[in-house]
Design a protein around this motif. Structure first.
Motif, PDB file in Angstrom:
ATOM      1  N   ASP A   8       0.837  -1.213   0.000  1.00 13.52           N
ATOM      2  CA  ASP A   8       0.000   0.000   0.000  1.00 13.52           C
ATOM      3  C   ASP A   8       0.865   1.253   0.000  1.00 13.52           C
ATOM      4  OD1 ASP A   8      -2.314  -1.502  -0.061  1.00 13.52           O
ATOM      5  OD2 ASP A   8      -2.708  -1.331   2.105  1.00 13.52           O
ATOM      6  N   GLN A  12       1.048   4.086  -2.920  1.00 12.06           N
ATOM      7  CA  GLN A  12       0.828   5.510  -2.648  1.00 12.06           C
ATOM      8  C   GLN A  12       1.996   6.350  -3.147  1.00 12.06           C
ATOM      9  OE1 GLN A  12       0.117   5.748   1.568  1.00 12.06           O
ATOM     10  NE2 GLN A  12      -1.978   4.970   1.415  1.00 12.06           N
ATOM     11  N   LYS A  16       1.972   9.345  -5.970  1.00  7.66           N
ATOM     12  CA  LYS A  16       2.521  10.677  -5.708  1.00  7.66           C
ATOM     13  C   LYS A  16       3.558  11.056  -6.760  1.00  7.66           C
ATOM     14  CE  LYS A  16       1.759  10.809  -0.732  1.00  7.66           C
ATOM     15  NZ  LYS A  16       2.400  10.854   0.609  1.00  7.66           N
TER      16      LYS A  16
END
Length: 98
Positions: A8, A12, A16
């Motif tokens: 996870d 992420q 980004k």
């Protein structure tokens, strides 16, 4: 459990990074647009200077209809250039998107 959390976090971070890359591309496009606008402003200032010099030299001989026609034609050319730039920008956005 830990592996799932790690996946996870990695996902992420990748999202980004992609967002930053998108923003970087937008900044580059905006810089190019600013550069083009500066160039157009310089051209317009030069044209205005030439017209003023032409009018100043012929104070009483100025054919106002001729000058008005030139101004109108110049505005039309500028409008067409702006439309061209907008279409080119739209094409760039579309090619970047797909």
């Amino acid at each position: 459990q830990n592996e799932k959390e790690l996946q996870d976090v990695v996902k992420q971070q990748e999202e980004k990074m992609l967002q930053l890359i998108d923003k970087s591309g937008e900044v580059m496009r905006l810089k190019a647009e600013v550069s083009e606008l500066k160039r157009l402003l310089q051209r317009a200032e030069t044209e205005a200077k030439v017209l003023w010099e032409e009018m100043r030299g012929k104070e009483h001989q100025v054919d106002t209809a001729y000058v008005q026609e030139r101004v109108m034609l110049r505005r039309e050319v500028d409008k067409l250039r702006l439309l061209l730039v907008e279409k080119e920008d739209e094409n760039i956005r579309l090619t970047d998107k797909y």
